[in-house]
Scaffold this motif. Structure first.
Motif, PDB file in Angstrom:
ATOM      1  N   PRO A   1       0.819  -1.219   0.000  1.00  0.00           N
ATOM      2  CA  PRO A   1       0.000   0.000   0.000  1.00  0.00           C
ATOM      3  C   PRO A   1       0.850   1.265   0.000  1.00  0.00           C
ATOM      4  O   PRO A   1       0.419   2.292  -0.519  1.00  0.00           O
ATOM      5  N   PHE A   2       2.025   1.193   0.583  1.00  0.00           N
ATOM      6  CA  PHE A   2       2.855   2.396   0.652  1.00  0.00           C
ATOM      7  C   PHE A   2       4.124   2.256  -0.200  1.00  0.00           C
ATOM      8  O   PHE A   2       5.113   2.933   0.036  1.00  0.00           O
ATOM      9  N   GLY A   3       4.084   1.341  -1.180  1.00  0.00           N
ATOM     10  CA  GLY A   3       5.241   1.182  -2.059  1.00  0.00           C
ATOM     11  C   GLY A   3       5.137   2.168  -3.199  1.00  0.00           C
ATOM     12  O   GLY A   3       4.368   1.965  -4.117  1.00  0.00           O
ATOM     13  N   ALA A   4       5.892   3.243  -3.131  1.00  0.00           N
ATOM     14  CA  ALA A   4       5.928   4.293  -4.159  1.00  0.00           C
ATOM     15  C   ALA A   4       4.647   5.126  -4.239  1.00  0.00           C
ATOM     16  O   ALA A   4       4.516   5.997  -5.085  1.00  0.00           O
ATOM     17  N   THR A   5       3.691   4.839  -3.391  1.00  0.00           N
ATOM     18  CA  THR A   5       2.496   5.701  -3.259  1.00  0.00           C
ATOM     19  C   THR A   5       2.134   5.653  -1.784  1.00  0.00           C
ATOM     20  O   THR A   5       2.178   4.578  -1.185  1.00  0.00           O
ATOM     21  N   THR A   6       1.765   6.803  -1.232  1.00  0.00           N
ATOM     22  CA  THR A   6       1.588   6.787   0.226  1.00  0.00           C
ATOM     23  C   THR A   6       0.122   6.948   0.659  1.00  0.00           C
ATOM     24  O   THR A   6      -0.198   6.776   1.815  1.00  0.00           O
ATOM     25  N   HIS A   7      -0.741   7.292  -0.307  1.00  0.00           N
ATOM     26  CA  HIS A   7      -2.148   7.502   0.035  1.00  0.00           C
ATOM     27  C   HIS A   7      -2.285   8.413   1.256  1.00  0.00           C
ATOM     28  O   HIS A   7      -3.088   8.173   2.150  1.00  0.00           O
ATOM     29  N   THR A   8      -1.481   9.455   1.233  1.00  0.00           N
ATOM     30  CA  THR A   8      -1.422  10.347   2.391  1.00  0.00           C
ATOM     31  C   THR A   8      -2.772  11.002   2.672  1.00  0.00           C
ATOM     32  O   THR A   8      -3.206  11.070   3.818  1.00  0.00           O
ATOM     33  N   ASP A   9      -3.426  11.464   1.576  1.00  0.00           N
ATOM     34  CA  ASP A   9      -4.643  12.226   1.765  1.00  0.00           C
ATOM     35  C   ASP A   9      -5.708  11.424   2.515  1.00  0.00           C
ATOM     36  O   ASP A   9      -6.256  11.874   3.516  1.00  0.00           O
ATOM     37  N   ILE A  10      -5.949  10.220   2.032  1.00  0.00           N
ATOM     38  CA  ILE A  10      -7.010   9.404   2.644  1.00  0.00           C
ATOM     39  C   ILE A  10      -6.631   9.008   4.081  1.00  0.00           C
ATOM     40  O   ILE A  10      -7.471   8.988   4.975  1.00  0.00           O
ATOM     41  N   GLN A  11      -5.323   8.780   4.298  1.00  0.00           N
ATOM     42  CA  GLN A  11      -4.871   8.458   5.665  1.00  0.00           C
ATOM     43  C   GLN A  11      -5.146   9.611   6.617  1.00  0.00           C
ATOM     44  O   GLN A  11      -5.649   9.417   7.726  1.00  0.00           O
ATOM     45  N   LEU A  12      -4.787  10.828   6.133  1.00  0.00           N
ATOM     46  CA  LEU A  12      -4.955  12.001   6.995  1.00  0.00           C
ATOM     47  C   LEU A  12      -6.424  12.223   7.318  1.00  0.00           C
ATOM     48  O   LEU A  12      -6.792  12.490   8.463  1.00  0.00           O
ATOM     49  N   ARG A  13      -7.255  12.086   6.267  1.00  0.00           N
ATOM     50  CA  ARG A  13      -8.691  12.300   6.508  1.00  0.00           C
ATOM     51  C   ARG A  13      -9.256  11.268   7.476  1.00  0.00           C
ATOM     52  O   ARG A  13     -10.118  11.587   8.285  1.00  0.00           O
ATOM     53  N   ALA A  14      -8.770  10.032   7.380  1.00  0.00           N
ATOM     54  CA  ALA A  14      -9.245   8.993   8.304  1.00  0.00           C
ATOM     55  C   ALA A  14      -8.833   9.370   9.723  1.00  0.00           C
ATOM     56  O   ALA A  14      -9.629   9.295  10.661  1.00  0.00           O
ATOM     57  N   ARG A  15      -7.584   9.808   9.877  1.00  0.00           N
ATOM     58  CA  ARG A  15      -7.100  10.146  11.218  1.00  0.00           C
ATOM     59  C   ARG A  15      -7.856  11.346  11.792  1.00  0.00           C
ATOM     60  O   ARG A  15      -8.167  11.385  12.973  1.00  0.00           O
TER      61      ARG A  15
END
Ligand SMILES: C[S@@+](CC[C@H](N)C(=O)[O-])C[C@H]1O[C@@H](n2cnc3c(N)ncnc32)[C@H](O)[C@@H]1O
Length: 269
Positions: free
Chosen positions: A86-100
């Motif tokens: 899931p975090f290999g060369a893409t971090t999906h930061t936006d969705i993670q932050l919104r979830a947090r």
């Protein structure tokens, strides 16, 4: 309840981990990130294995409509499946932050990733510099930012992992001009095209970052039974048929004697 990021591994539906599969079975809604999966994953086979529907989430949805995915994740488990890690060369930061922000617990279930190309090639992780992406050149757009990074790596004797472009949901511009939105079939960059583009940029920049005699390793379909790992100069690899997607390329820096021994097994014939 939990938002799971679950890695599907490198090749097909069988590469999910046992931990990942158990989590999928707990989830009420399952999204599949479309970007790499369009070329690799048969959604039907995933649905058959999981015994539930899988919703395809294109990049736009993952990045801009994260709220849709998160909706209800505070009352039921939701999974976002990602090919590779899931975090290999893409971090999906936006969705993670919104979830947090919404206090939804996030759990990551890792898996093999394109980063395993490093070990698979026989080259050593601690001798790698910054990785680069090589995107398809068009008539009007020929970005070359990778050149300076490769040059910097090679100056330090370091290897460079090159991730190669995948085009998904690319509009057909002729049809668009006629007011119709039609999408081109997905396409992926081969090792051969990547090398052609690299040599074209060297021809323009002429700074000697690399040339046709620079040693590289081309890798395709890692983890598949017919995976290919071929070592050779850029010029030699230009004529190798690496077969079906996906492909990636490593440009070697200074090659250690132990690395040399392994590369000999993969030498182009
Ligand atoms: C954004 S990266 C990979 C993201 C993914 N989440 C991962 O962890 O592997 C996508 C690129 O990695 C490379 N790649 C991915 N899977 C591969 C495979 N099985 N064999 C060779 N290259 C691969 C290709 O160059 C592809 O365009």
């Amino acid at each position: 309840m939990v938002l799971y990021f679950i890695g599907l591994g490198l090749f097909d539906e069988k590469d999910i981990t046992l931990r990942g599969l158990e989590a999928v079975k707990r989830c009420k809604r399952i999204y599949l990130e479309a970007y790499t999966s369009i070329l690799l994953c048969d959604k039907g086979k995933l649905e058959e294995l999981y015994g539930k529907p899988v919703i395809t989430a294109d990049r736009e949805m993952v990045e801009s409509y994260a709220d849709q995915i998160l909706e209800g994740a505070d009352v039921e488990d939701v999974a976002l499946l990602v090919v590779g890690d899931p975090f290999g060369a893409t971090t999906h930061t936006d969705i993670q932050l919104r979830a947090r922000e919404r206090r939804i617990p996030v759990k990551v279930i890792h898996n093999a990733s394109v980063m395993n190309a490093v070990g698979a090639s026989g080259l050593q992780l601690y001798r790698f510099g910054e990785a680069v992406s090589i995107v398809f050149f068009t008539e009007t757009w020929r970005p070359t930012s990778f050149y300076d990074k490769i040059a910097a790596n090679r100056k330090l004797g370091l290897h460079t992992l090159c991730l190669l472009d995948i085009k998904v949901k690319e509009p057909n511009f002729e049809m668009l001009a006629r007011g119709k939105t039609v999408y081109e079939p997905p396409r992926y960059m081969t090792v051969n095209t990547a090398i052609e583009q690299l040599l074209e940029v060297e021809e323009i920049r002429k700074e000697g970052a690399y040339d046709g005699s620079t040693m590289c390793v081309g890798l395709s379909r890692l983890q598949a039974d017919d995976q290919q790992i071929v070592a050779g100069t850029m010029k030699e690899l230009l004529s190798v048929d690496f077969g079906a997607p996906l492909h990636c390329l490593i440009i070697a820096g200074d090659i250690h004697v132990v690395e040399e021994e392994i590369l000999a097994f993969y030498k182009v014939t």
